[in-house]
Scaffold this motif. Structure first.
Motif, short mmCIF file in Angstrom:
data_model
loop_
_atom_site.label_atom_id
_atom_site.label_comp_id
_atom_site.label_asym_id
_atom_site.label_seq_id
_atom_site.Cartn_x
_atom_site.Cartn_y
_atom_site.Cartn_z
N ILE A 8 0.83 -1.20 0.00
CA ILE A 8 0.00 0.00 0.00
C ILE A 8 0.87 1.26 0.00
O ILE A 8 1.72 1.45 0.87
CB ILE A 8 -0.94 0.03 1.23
CG1 ILE A 8 -1.92 -1.15 1.19
CG2 ILE A 8 -1.68 1.36 1.30
CD1 ILE A 8 -2.95 -1.07 0.10
N LYS A 10 0.42 5.60 -0.38
CA LYS A 10 -0.48 6.75 -0.42
C LYS A 10 0.31 8.02 -0.23
O LYS A 10 1.13 8.13 0.69
CB LYS A 10 -1.56 6.64 0.68
CG LYS A 10 -2.59 7.78 0.62
CD LYS A 10 -3.38 7.78 -0.67
CE LYS A 10 -4.31 8.96 -0.79
NZ LYS A 10 -5.04 8.97 -2.06
N THR A 43 -4.37 7.15 8.12
CA THR A 43 -4.52 6.90 6.68
C THR A 43 -4.70 5.42 6.43
O THR A 43 -5.54 5.00 5.62
CB THR A 43 -3.30 7.43 5.91
OG1 THR A 43 -3.22 8.85 6.07
CG2 THR A 43 -3.40 7.10 4.43
N ILE A 47 -7.98 3.68 4.67
CA ILE A 47 -7.87 2.83 3.47
C ILE A 47 -8.57 1.50 3.70
O ILE A 47 -9.26 0.98 2.82
CB ILE A 47 -6.39 2.65 3.09
CG1 ILE A 47 -5.86 3.95 2.45
CG2 ILE A 47 -6.21 1.47 2.14
CD1 ILE A 47 -4.38 3.94 2.15
N VAL A 52 -10.54 6.26 1.98
CA VAL A 52 -9.43 6.79 1.18
C VAL A 52 -8.96 5.68 0.26
O VAL A 52 -8.84 4.52 0.67
CB VAL A 52 -8.27 7.25 2.09
CG1 VAL A 52 -7.03 7.57 1.27
CG2 VAL A 52 -8.68 8.46 2.92
N GLN A 53 -8.69 6.03 -1.01
CA GLN A 53 -8.19 5.05 -1.97
C GLN A 53 -6.66 5.10 -2.00
O GLN A 53 -6.08 6.17 -2.05
CB GLN A 53 -8.72 5.35 -3.37
CG GLN A 53 -10.15 4.85 -3.61
CD GLN A 53 -10.22 3.34 -3.58
OE1 GLN A 53 -10.75 2.76 -2.64
NE2 GLN A 53 -9.69 2.69 -4.60
N PRO A 54 -6.01 3.93 -1.96
CA PRO A 54 -4.54 3.93 -2.07
C PRO A 54 -4.10 4.29 -3.48
O PRO A 54 -4.83 4.05 -4.45
CB PRO A 54 -4.18 2.48 -1.73
CG PRO A 54 -5.39 1.68 -2.13
CD PRO A 54 -6.57 2.57 -1.85
N THR A 67 -10.37 -3.59 -2.64
CA THR A 67 -9.76 -2.28 -2.84
C THR A 67 -10.73 -1.26 -3.41
O THR A 67 -10.74 -0.09 -3.00
CB THR A 67 -8.54 -2.40 -3.78
OG1 THR A 67 -7.70 -3.47 -3.32
CG2 THR A 67 -7.74 -1.11 -3.80
#
Length: 334
Positions: A8, A10, A43, A47, A52-54, A67
């Motif tokens: 992951i 970000k 964060t 996720i 929140v999108q990685p 995901t």
């Protein structure tokens, strides 16, 4: 569910919040994600929740790729630091909110709200019709927990939910959360910067710094066998010593925990020095001695009763010592 994070990454405004995180969160346990502010732990939680999108990587629940699955379809509950309760609603309506969004029949809503309020220790007959602003901080925390539990999540995420509570209420609620987890058997991921919270409740600990995972494992293993000085320093208290002073040949530094230093040892240890007590700090069941040894200041912890038998005070000359196997960060030991 088991939660797995695979590579992951970000980034926020060219700053890496997470850098290639690989992590498996075991099912049916409490895992504490521990680290200083800005290390990426919140964060990471967002996720997992789908908030929140990685930029890169995958989130797997029981081996299935989630995901790109929206938050409401992940089976995840979340308790935020600010609780995010609706102040204009009653306790009942706050707890029922998620069920009503899912269009659950009102009869079932009543039953599940009643059950979960009883489970967290809030008598429905006394609390259901109260407004949020009529509750104490600890009671509000329980309502936030009930609102997350009532939708029967497979994973419960908690983002520093005890940050604004006093010590006694916090300890009581941490015990309640652990009790609930054992009853319900759900996977809990608890984000905190407070090592005491992590030690009080977690089965597993993840220590993070600057967007990477430094160590992950059972809390006792991470505490007793930290893989680095950074882990030893953050998860527990340590004295950082020059290698030669600590009894290790060569340059560099190692660490030893205050409770691993013995005062006036009767048995032969690997390293023994004489020093002067500079300060005494009462910590309830423990007494912390600040001892000056050859220009080094050492923190030493002794039990209150043991300290009483020593008959020492500020200015006393004492001997302190330790075993090389108790050093952290030295090759072949710790």
């Amino acid at each position: 569910m088991e939660v797995e994070l695979v590579n992951i990454w970000k980034k926020y405004n060219k700053v890496d919040a997470l850098r290639g995180v690989n992590l498996v969160i075991p099912r049916g346990q409490i895992t504490a994600v521990l680290g200083p502010s800005g290390c990426g732990k919140t964060t990471l939680l967002k996720i997992i929740a789908g908030l929140v999108q990685p930029d890169e990587g995958r989130v797997l629940f029981d081996g299935v790729d989630y995901t790109n699955v929206p938050t409401e379809k992940r089976g995840v509950g979340m308790v935020f630091q600010d609780l995010a309760l609706f102040p204009h609603m009653t306790v009942y309506d706050n707890v029922a909110f998620g069920l009503r969004v899912k269009k659950v029949r009102e009869e079932e809503v009543r039953s599940r709200v009643k059950t979960v309020l009883e489970l967290i220790g809030l008598d429905p007959s006394l609390y259901a019709n109260r407004r949020i602003d009529e509750l104490s901080g600890g009671e509000q925390q329980r309502v936030a927990l009930a609102r997350s539990l009532v939708v029967e999540p497979k994973v419960l995420l908690l983002d520093e939910p005890m940050a604004h509570l006093d010590y006694k209420i916090k300890q009581r609620l941490l015990g309640e959360i652990r009790r609930l987890q054992k009853i319900l058997g759900i996977t809990m991921i608890y984000v905190t910067h407070d090592q005491t919270e992590a030690m009080s409740m977690a089965d597993e600990v993840v220590v993070m710094s600057r967007g990477v995972v430094l160590q992950h494992g059972p809390q006792r293993e991470v505490y007793e066998k930290p893989l680095s000085l950074d882990v030893a320093s953050f998860f527990g208290d340590v004295n950082v010593l020059e290698a030669t002073f600590a009894g290790i040949k060569g340059e560099g530094v190692v660490a030893i925990r205050p409770e691993d230093i013995e005062v006036n040892p009767s048995e032969e240890l690997d390293v023994v020095y004489e020093g002067t007590v500079e300060d005494l700090v009462f910590q309830g069941p423990l007494i912390r001695l600040d001892v000056r040894v050859n220009g080094n200041s050492l923190k030493v912890l002794v039990g209150r009763k043991e300290f009483g038998r020593m008959g020492i005070g500020v200015g006393s000359r004492i001997r302190v010592g330790w075993r090389l196997e108790d050093l952290k960060g030295a090759k072949g030991v710790g």
